[in-house]
Design an enzyme around this catalytic site. Sequence first.
Site, mmCIF file in Angstrom:
data_model
loop_
_atom_site.group_PDB
_atom_site.id
_atom_site.type_symbol
_atom_site.label_atom_id
_atom_site.label_comp_id
_atom_site.label_asym_id
_atom_site.label_seq_id
_atom_site.Cartn_x
_atom_site.Cartn_y
_atom_site.Cartn_z
ATOM 1 N N GLU A 104 0.857 -1.183 0.000
ATOM 2 C CA GLU A 104 0.000 0.000 0.000
ATOM 3 C C GLU A 104 0.897 1.237 0.000
ATOM 4 O O GLU A 104 1.878 1.299 0.735
ATOM 5 C CB GLU A 104 -0.869 -0.027 1.256
ATOM 6 C CG GLU A 104 -1.512 1.275 1.635
ATOM 7 C CD GLU A 104 -1.946 1.312 3.087
ATOM 8 O OE1 GLU A 104 -2.441 2.374 3.526
ATOM 9 O OE2 GLU A 104 -1.792 0.295 3.802
ATOM 10 N N ASP A 207 13.522 -2.015 13.927
ATOM 11 C CA ASP A 207 14.454 -1.127 13.226
ATOM 12 C C ASP A 207 13.889 0.283 13.279
ATOM 13 O O ASP A 207 13.718 0.952 12.262
ATOM 14 C CB ASP A 207 14.636 -1.592 11.780
ATOM 15 C CG ASP A 207 15.832 -0.927 11.088
ATOM 16 O OD1 ASP A 207 16.576 -0.194 11.769
ATOM 17 O OD2 ASP A 207 16.010 -1.131 9.875
#
Length: 298
Positions: A104, A207
């Site tokens: 998306e 991360d």
Amino acid sequence: MDFWGDEQFSFFESILFSALGHPVQVIEMQFVSGGNINTSAQVFSSEGVFFVKWNQLEESTAEQPDMFASEARGLDLLRQTDALHIPQVIGYGRLLDKSYLILEYIDPGTPDKQYWETLGQSLAVLHSHTQPTFGLNFENYIGSLPQTNTPTPNGYDFFFDHRLLPQAGLALYKGLLPRSTYDALLRLRQQLPNLLPNERPALLHGDLWSGNVLVNEAGQPALVDPAVYYGFREAELAFTKLFAGFDDRFYEAYHETFPLQNGFDERVAIYNLYPLLVHVNLFGSGYVSGVERILKQF
């Protein structure tokens, strides 16, 4: 970039057909900057706008053929918590000499007045998701480096054996980390239970630096490029401090929602040994001095 014009459009139309199950017309594409592992583009089509990243299989992904598959699984795991906006996975796979991931597209916006509070509260909700063991039921990557997630009952063992030790060993093997520094890291292992709190495993993005936090069209935070696992939640918060970029309101809102144990600021450096060692292996010995400073503290 290794292909041009009609070949680009043919590639995007082919992978979108594979993902959606019907023909898709690609109208336009624009390259998206960011990252040094993959090539990325915003693709405008008859079915809407998508974010696509890909790589040549004979380049870095030749050694990591499941990189996009593990990233897709990580994104899906984060989306299931409904804690934050995580891009929906449209599809992934291989086409000829390219490996790809279709997501998306997140339309960028301007942060609303409660942006940092929302991010802090939402991350705390994400971290409230737990499981019996540290790690994960599949392996993935931190950048382009393999990240082992062997389920481990003890968080100290997981942090040392599956985060610090593999990166330090790789850096030693590559000649980037001095043997004396590696040995100093080994001595840290027995101290960890006295230095870090013993908390339950928390679901982490893995991360979380400022470049992986986007602002969506509604002005709310969205997270991309995860390296998910269940670990010490303080490790995630510590990483946000390594390269800065997070407002104090973020930390205050997090602490109000899911309070941290006393002394977190003194523990930040220990957790950040992991991302620093990752940076040694990805970008070179310039980060070794940061590792050595931390080890001298403890």
